[in-house]
Design an enzyme around this catalytic site. Structure first.
Site, short mmCIF file in Angstrom:
data_model
loop_
_atom_site.label_atom_id
_atom_site.label_comp_id
_atom_site.label_asym_id
_atom_site.label_seq_id
_atom_site.Cartn_x
_atom_site.Cartn_y
_atom_site.Cartn_z
N ASP A 1 0.83 -1.20 0.00
CA ASP A 1 0.00 0.00 0.00
C ASP A 1 0.87 1.26 0.00
O ASP A 1 1.89 1.31 0.71
CB ASP A 1 -0.86 -0.03 1.27
CG ASP A 1 -1.80 1.15 1.38
OD1 ASP A 1 -2.79 1.17 0.64
OD2 ASP A 1 -1.54 2.04 2.19
N GLU B 1 8.42 -21.55 -3.70
CA GLU B 1 7.67 -20.79 -4.70
C GLU B 1 7.85 -19.33 -4.31
O GLU B 1 7.20 -18.86 -3.37
CB GLU B 1 6.19 -21.15 -4.70
CG GLU B 1 5.44 -20.29 -5.70
CD GLU B 1 3.95 -20.57 -5.79
OE1 GLU B 1 3.58 -21.68 -6.19
OE2 GLU B 1 3.16 -19.66 -5.48
C1 BGC Z 1 -5.45 2.49 -0.20
C2 BGC Z 1 -6.55 3.33 0.34
C3 BGC Z 1 -6.13 3.80 1.71
C4 BGC Z 1 -4.77 4.51 1.66
C5 BGC Z 1 -4.19 4.66 3.03
C6 BGC Z 1 -4.38 3.54 -0.34
O1 BGC Z 1 -3.74 3.78 -1.35
O2 BGC Z 1 -5.76 1.89 -1.43
O3 BGC Z 1 -7.77 2.66 0.38
O4 BGC Z 1 -7.08 4.72 2.17
O5 BGC Z 1 -3.85 3.78 0.93
O6 BGC Z 1 -3.76 3.42 3.50
#
Ligand code: BGC
Length: 589
Positions: A219, A268
């Site tokens: 993320d 893997e």
């Molecule tokens: C996620 C979002 C989230 C943000 C903060 C992003 O890019 O896809 O849904 O609100 O990161 O974690």
């Protein structure tokens, strides 16, 4: 290698599954509810694995399922080693991963290196330990500026609106230090100069890889490292690449190289998928070098308007950028943060931008659906990895929800101006009727399996309200309609798997008879044509139509339509004669 035996080639291809996989994004809260509390969960997801198998997805990416106060849909993690009780428990997550694999589906979990929840034990400990402590070193605590430290330490703006700093309160009730959060105040940013932070994340990766997760989605992967000087941004109009205070800093690459070593240590090897929003193609590609991240979401494609020139350019640049580093491209039409394609493509402005979102934007959903069908076949025909966000295979529109139903911090922190992202997160309709259209019950539905069934009449209302007419878009209904969006997706993914032309990266642009047409060949005998124009397009000869997003009658491809053809004759296939056949159906002379 010439000496390689066939079984070795097969196994290497299998290990490189991620190079042309179809990855389905599950937002667990809204996918399927197995216990009837109105919130999707792992029991619901497990009961729907056969649906995903029949759709022919190779992997699921599951957005955060960990223990969390849910201040940002789970993107505020309090404990990576447990599952939020809303969704189930760790044993059930392990069962889910194993069962999915039995259905041929790998599992990718979500990791958020930029921040944790303000309820994470580290952050609680940092607040308790006070200024100057080792506990605070894991985050970005700073004194404020100005008289009494009343002003935030920098002028940075949060992606969710407002300042990126929140002030703490000391034990004696006096105002204390400030802490940094690029997102909501409930998501304090971690300090990646701190060794605990590095070690902990590598352990978390191992924790999930050991439990069978095939990879992680990283993320906000361009954000975790900050310039320790914390400079203001005011007055600076551009940065030397790699020196922005908190975006795409050069130091990130070491972190991901270390993650790659963790991933590669498995028989893997596990896979890293990055969410990086970057304008510069070369900076983006740098994350995809062979010893770093395997793939990253293609946001240029996702945000591009419905326009042949723009998409041609985006596709060309994407393929060039990725081939330079040997990474597969990804093709993404939406996700849990983005306006649904049916809605976006039915608006005057078909490009996506967070800034442009507003309530009540006029939308032609019929046109949007037509284009979303065409876009789905375009994306599925391109070489690389295909991402599919849950519900897009049903053609769900962005729901216009009543304000009182909204939950997204993006909405609240914009002062109520931005509708936020709830509209693309509404629980899926599984059955044509019944309470919550089968979201909270698999009882009457042949598409579900397993023991996780609740009765319609006892299930709670879904956590976001579904539009009244969503029964018509339900899985059960669409399985009965031969030309439904769902069956179009099933057919496309079936062909993607079975057609040899889609198995490798072979891609060749074909000369198109008009700038509003895209045409390309895959392998020796498959052609994809997209007509973005306002006129019908005549095909030069009868070809074997593999699949089309709209009916092709008499060799005519109507506007906003994609067609996949099989033909050995892949050049100059389309008539260059006047293609302006009026779309009223009149035939060419
Ligand atoms: C996620 C979002 C989230 C943000 C903060 C992003 O890019 O896809 O849904 O609100 O990161 O974690």
């Amino acid at each position: 290698m010439g000496t390689e035996r066939p079984e070795e080639r097969t196994s290497r291809r299998d290990l490189e599954w991620w190079r042309n996989a179809v990855v389905y994004e599950v937002y667990p809260r809204s996918f399927a509810d197995g216990n009837g509390d109105g919130i999707g969960d792992l029991a619901g997801l497990r009961s729907r694995l056969p649906y995903l198998r029949d759709l022919r997805v190779d992997a699921v990416w599951i957005t955060p399922w960990y223990s969390s106060p849910q201040a940002d849909g789970g993107y505020d993690v309090a404990d990576y080693r447990s599952i939020d009780p809303l969704f189930g428990d760790l044993a059930e997550a392990e069962r889910l991963i194993a069962e999915a694999r039995e259905h041929g589906i790998r599992t990718i979990v979500d990791i958020m290196p930029n921040h944790v929840s303000d309820r994470h034990p580290w952050f609680r400990a940092a607040l308790a330990a006070g200024p100057g402590s080792a506990e605070r070193e894991r985050f970005w605590f700073r004194e404020g500026r100005g008289p009494n430290g009343d002003d935030a330490p920098t002028d940075w703006e949060s992606s969710f609106g407002g300042s990126t700093w929140t002030r703490t309160t000391n034990a004696d009730g006096t105002p204390g230090q400030w802490y940094l959060h690029l997102f909501a105040p409930e998501q304090p940013d971690l300090n990646w100069q701190n060794d605990d932070v590095r070690r902990e994340h590598e352990d978390v990766l191992r924790f999930w890889f050991d439990r069978g997760a095939a990879g992680v989605r990283i993320d906000s992967a361009g954000l975790p490292v900050k310039d320790p000087a914390l400079p203001d941004m005011r007055g600076v109009s551009g940065y030397v690449p790699g020196t922005h205070p908190h975006l795409d800093r050069d130091e990130l690459h070491d972190i991901y190289r270390a993650w790659r070593r963790v991933a590669d240590a498995y028989d893997e090897p596990r896979v890293l998928v990055a969410e990086v929003w970057l304008a510069e193609a070369d900076r983006f590609a740098a994350y995809l070098r062979p010893d770093e991240i395997h793939t990253a979401f293609n946001f240029d494609f996702m945000t591009a308007p419905w326009d042949a020139d723009r998409l041609r350019r985006v596709i060309r640049e994407t393929l060039d950028t990725h081939s330079a580093v040997g990474a597969p491209a990804t093709w993404v039409l939406s996700n849990h943060d983005i306006t649904r394609p049916v809605t976006r493509l039915g608006r005057a402005n078909t490009a996506f931008s967070f800034d442009a979102k507003s309530f009540g934007t006029p939308t032609d959903e019929t046109l949007g659906t037509r284009r979303a069908r065409a876009a789905a076949l375009l994306a599925a025909a391109l070489p690389g990895v295909l991402y599919l966000y849950q519900g897009d295979e049903l053609g769900l529109p962005e729901a216009e929800l009543p304000r009182e139903a909204l939950t997204d911090p993006m909405h609240f922190r914009s002062g109520g101006v931005d509708p936020g992202r709830d509209g693309c997160r509404v629980p899926l309709p599984w059955t044509a009727d019944g309470r919550a259209f089968g979201f909270s019950s698999a009882a009457d539905d042949t598409t579900a399996s397993g023991p996780h069934r609740v009765r319609h009449d006892t299930a709670a209302a879904p956590w976001l309200p579904q539009p009244d007419d969503w029964g018509g878009l339900s899985v059960a209904q669409q399985l009965r309609e031969p030309h439904s969006m769902l069956l179009l997706h099933r057919d496309a993914l079936r062909l993607r798997r079975s057609e040899p032309a889609f198995r490798d990266d072979a891609f060749r642009w074909l000369e198109a008879p008009s700038p509003s047409v895209l045409a390309f060949a895959r392998g020796d005998d498959v052609i994809c044509i997209v007509n973005f124009g306002t006129h019908d397009l005549a095909l030069e000869q009868d070809a074997d139509i593999l699949l089309a997003s709209a009916p092709i009658v008499g060799g005519v491809v109507p506007p906003d339509t994609t067609v996949w053809l099989r033909t050995a004759c892949s050049t100059a296939f389309i008539s260059t004669a006047p293609i302006g056949i009026p779309s009223d159906g009149a035939q060419p002379e």
